[in-house]
Scaffold this motif. Sequence first.
Motif, mmCIF file in Angstrom:
data_model
loop_
_atom_site.group_PDB
_atom_site.id
_atom_site.type_symbol
_atom_site.label_atom_id
_atom_site.label_comp_id
_atom_site.label_asym_id
_atom_site.label_seq_id
_atom_site.Cartn_x
_atom_site.Cartn_y
_atom_site.Cartn_z
ATOM 1 N N SER A 190 0.825 -1.200 0.000
ATOM 2 C CA SER A 190 0.000 0.000 0.000
ATOM 3 C C SER A 190 0.865 1.259 0.000
ATOM 4 C CB SER A 190 -0.914 -0.009 1.232
ATOM 5 O OG SER A 190 -1.614 1.215 1.354
ATOM 6 N N LYS A 191 1.915 1.275 0.800
ATOM 7 C CA LYS A 191 2.779 2.453 0.903
ATOM 8 C C LYS A 191 3.657 2.633 -0.336
ATOM 9 C CE LYS A 191 1.752 4.195 4.926
ATOM 10 N NZ LYS A 191 1.271 5.597 5.063
ATOM 11 N N VAL A 192 4.259 1.551 -0.804
ATOM 12 C CA VAL A 192 5.201 1.655 -1.930
ATOM 13 C C VAL A 192 4.504 2.070 -3.217
ATOM 14 C CG1 VAL A 192 6.748 0.333 -3.439
ATOM 15 C CG2 VAL A 192 6.889 0.052 -0.957
ATOM 16 N N TYR A 193 3.320 1.491 -3.458
ATOM 17 C CA TYR A 193 2.628 1.754 -4.728
ATOM 18 C C TYR A 193 1.447 2.714 -4.587
ATOM 19 C CZ TYR A 193 5.522 -2.025 -6.469
ATOM 20 O OH TYR A 193 6.599 -2.809 -6.826
ATOM 21 N N ASN A 194 1.319 3.304 -3.411
ATOM 22 C CA ASN A 194 0.241 4.259 -3.169
ATOM 23 C C ASN A 194 -1.127 3.639 -3.442
ATOM 24 O OD1 ASN A 194 -0.706 6.773 -2.330
ATOM 25 N ND2 ASN A 194 -0.697 7.610 -4.412
ATOM 26 N N PHE A 195 -1.281 2.381 -3.008
ATOM 27 C CA PHE A 195 -2.553 1.667 -3.093
ATOM 28 C C PHE A 195 -3.355 1.940 -1.829
ATOM 29 C CE2 PHE A 195 -1.133 -2.310 -5.727
ATOM 30 C CZ PHE A 195 -0.881 -1.486 -6.817
ATOM 31 N N ARG A 197 -5.222 0.116 1.259
ATOM 32 C CA ARG A 197 -4.908 -1.142 1.944
ATOM 33 C C ARG A 197 -5.763 -2.277 1.369
ATOM 34 N NH1 ARG A 197 -2.475 -1.209 7.092
ATOM 35 N NH2 ARG A 197 -2.019 -3.345 7.712
ATOM 36 N N GLN A 198 -7.024 -1.954 1.031
ATOM 37 C CA GLN A 198 -7.908 -2.989 0.484
ATOM 38 C C GLN A 198 -7.424 -3.450 -0.884
ATOM 39 O OE1 GLN A 198 -10.473 -4.499 2.194
ATOM 40 N NE2 GLN A 198 -10.264 -5.921 0.460
ATOM 41 N N ARG A 199 -6.959 -2.525 -1.696
ATOM 42 C CA ARG A 199 -6.454 -2.918 -3.016
ATOM 43 C C ARG A 199 -5.225 -3.824 -2.872
ATOM 44 N NH1 ARG A 199 -4.438 1.029 -8.014
ATOM 45 N NH2 ARG A 199 -3.935 -0.674 -9.452
ATOM 46 N N ALA A 200 -4.392 -3.525 -1.894
ATOM 47 C CA ALA A 200 -3.226 -4.372 -1.647
ATOM 48 C C ALA A 200 -3.667 -5.774 -1.243
ATOM 49 C CB ALA A 200 -2.349 -3.746 -0.559
ATOM 50 N N LYS A 201 -4.659 -5.845 -0.357
ATOM 51 C CA LYS A 201 -5.173 -7.152 0.077
ATOM 52 C C LYS A 201 -5.789 -7.916 -1.088
ATOM 53 C CE LYS A 201 -6.137 -5.823 4.888
ATOM 54 N NZ LYS A 201 -7.205 -5.582 5.895
ATOM 55 N N ASP A 202 -6.515 -7.199 -1.945
ATOM 56 C CA ASP A 202 -7.150 -7.840 -3.105
ATOM 57 C C ASP A 202 -6.093 -8.385 -4.070
ATOM 58 O OD1 ASP A 202 -9.615 -7.219 -2.058
ATOM 59 O OD2 ASP A 202 -9.939 -5.468 -3.352
ATOM 60 N N SER A 203 -5.004 -7.641 -4.248
ATOM 61 C CA SER A 203 -3.920 -8.094 -5.134
ATOM 62 C C SER A 203 -3.301 -9.382 -4.611
ATOM 63 C CB SER A 203 -2.844 -7.008 -5.259
ATOM 64 O OG SER A 203 -3.361 -5.839 -5.858
ATOM 65 N N ILE A 204 -3.123 -9.447 -3.300
ATOM 66 C CA ILE A 204 -2.554 -10.646 -2.676
ATOM 67 C C ILE A 204 -3.511 -11.822 -2.843
ATOM 68 C CG2 ILE A 204 -1.814 -11.666 -0.485
ATOM 69 C CD1 ILE A 204 -1.007 -8.736 0.335
ATOM 70 N N ALA A 205 -4.802 -11.575 -2.566
ATOM 71 C CA ALA A 205 -5.811 -12.636 -2.676
ATOM 72 C C ALA A 205 -5.939 -13.148 -4.107
ATOM 73 C CB ALA A 205 -7.159 -12.125 -2.174
ATOM 74 N N ALA A 206 -5.667 -12.286 -5.075
ATOM 75 C CA ALA A 206 -5.802 -12.661 -6.487
ATOM 76 C C ALA A 206 -4.567 -13.393 -7.016
ATOM 77 C CB ALA A 206 -6.070 -11.421 -7.333
ATOM 78 N N GLY A 207 -3.563 -13.599 -6.151
ATOM 79 C CA GLY A 207 -2.358 -14.308 -6.584
ATOM 80 C C GLY A 207 -1.393 -13.459 -7.382
ATOM 81 N N LEU A 208 -1.472 -12.148 -7.231
ATOM 82 C CA LEU A 208 -0.633 -11.239 -8.011
ATOM 83 C C LEU A 208 0.668 -10.873 -7.294
ATOM 84 C CD1 LEU A 208 -3.367 -8.748 -9.300
ATOM 85 C CD2 LEU A 208 -2.529 -10.851 -10.379
ATOM 86 N N VAL A 209 0.852 -11.374 -6.078
ATOM 87 C CA VAL A 209 2.000 -10.965 -5.259
ATOM 88 C C VAL A 209 2.876 -12.157 -4.917
ATOM 89 C CG1 VAL A 209 2.694 -9.936 -3.056
ATOM 90 C CG2 VAL A 209 0.711 -9.020 -4.287
ATOM 91 N N LYS A 210 4.181 -11.955 -5.053
ATOM 92 C CA LYS A 210 5.146 -12.978 -4.656
ATOM 93 C C LYS A 210 6.145 -12.391 -3.666
ATOM 94 C CE LYS A 210 4.983 -15.737 -8.914
ATOM 95 N NZ LYS A 210 5.772 -16.310 -10.031
ATOM 96 N N VAL A 211 6.571 -13.221 -2.732
ATOM 97 C CA VAL A 211 7.636 -12.850 -1.805
ATOM 98 C C VAL A 211 8.778 -13.824 -2.027
ATOM 99 C CG1 VAL A 211 8.322 -12.559 0.604
ATOM 100 C CG2 VAL A 211 6.005 -11.934 -0.117
ATOM 101 N N ASN A 212 9.932 -13.282 -2.385
ATOM 102 C CA ASN A 212 11.092 -14.118 -2.721
ATOM 103 C C ASN A 212 10.740 -15.147 -3.791
ATOM 104 O OD1 ASN A 212 12.760 -12.754 -0.893
ATOM 105 N ND2 ASN A 212 12.060 -14.040 0.792
ATOM 106 N N PHE A 213 9.980 -14.656 -4.800
ATOM 107 C CA PHE A 213 9.641 -15.436 -5.999
ATOM 108 C C PHE A 213 8.621 -16.545 -5.737
ATOM 109 C CE2 PHE A 213 14.086 -14.028 -6.059
ATOM 110 C CZ PHE A 213 14.046 -13.138 -7.113
ATOM 111 N N VAL A 214 8.004 -16.539 -4.563
ATOM 112 C CA VAL A 214 6.985 -17.537 -4.228
ATOM 113 C C VAL A 214 5.667 -16.815 -3.969
ATOM 114 C CG1 VAL A 214 6.261 -19.343 -2.627
ATOM 115 C CG2 VAL A 214 8.683 -19.112 -3.233
#
Length: 260
Positions: A190-195, A197-214
Motif C-alpha cells: 500500500s505504501k510503496v505503490y500508493n494503493f 490497503r484494500q487494493r493491496a489485500k485484493d492483489s494478494i488474494a488474487a495471486g498477483l503478489v510474490k515474496v522471494n519469488f513464491v
Amino acid sequence: MNETVYQHYRKEEAAFIDQVYSWMQQVENRYTPYVSNFLTPREAMIVTQLVNTNEDILLAFDGGYENAERQRACLYPNYFEPSADDFKVAALNLNFPVKFANITHGKILGTLLSTGVERGRIGDIITDGERWHILVDQTMEDFFIQQVNKIGNVGVKLEPIDKNQLLTPIETWQTITIISSSLRLDALISKVYNFSRQRAKDSIAAGLVKVNFVEMDRGDALVGVQDIISVRKFGRFWIQSVEGLTKKDNYRLLVNVLEI
C-alpha cells in the motif's frame, strides 16, 4: 549450534538455517569449499550472518555478473581462493523470432520450472528490452538446452554463451524512504505503490503478489530486510534497511523500488 539463533529469524526459515549449518559443518569436516544453489537476497543475508559467526570459514558470492539478484554462495576454508569458475554458473542466450513473439520473464521461468528443475538451479533472467539471457547451474546447462524448445507457442532455442557476452539489464532501481505502521505485506504494498490497503489485500488474494519469488496469499505476512516483493504489472521492491521508529512508533524504511 546456538539454539537462540532461530529466534532472530522466521519460523519458516528454520529449515534453511539448518541447511546452512550443515554446509558449514561440511566445510569444517572435509576442509573443502561448498557451493550452494542460487540464493535469494534474503537467503544470502542469512548465510552471511551465520557464516560470519565462524572465524574458520570464509564466504563469497557470484551470480554470473556484477550485482546479480540471485547468487550462489561459496563457503570455504582459509587456504582456498575461489574463482568465478568455482561457482559453476553458465549463461544461455534465448534465440527466438524477436519481431514476431512476445516473451516475458514469467513465461521463461515457468517453462524452465516445468521441466522439473528446482528454482535454486536457475539464477537471474535478464533482458535489454528485446533479447533475453538466462543464468543457470552449469550442471543443468545441457539439460535445459535439450529440453526447452518452446515458450508458450513460440519456438525457441537455448544457446550457451560466455558470461562476458551477457546483456546489460535495463532495470532501474530507485531508493525511497517510506513510513509504515507495520511490516505487514499488505501495508508495505500500500505504501510503496500508493494503493489503498484494500487494493493491496485484493492483489494478494488474487495471486498477483510474490515474496522471494513464491506466491504469497497472506496479507498479514511479515516482510523482512532483503525480502523481494513483486506485484504483477507494477514491479518489485525490497527493504534495504529499517532506519528506526518515528515519534508515533511507525517504521521508517529505506526501500529499493524497481521502475518499470
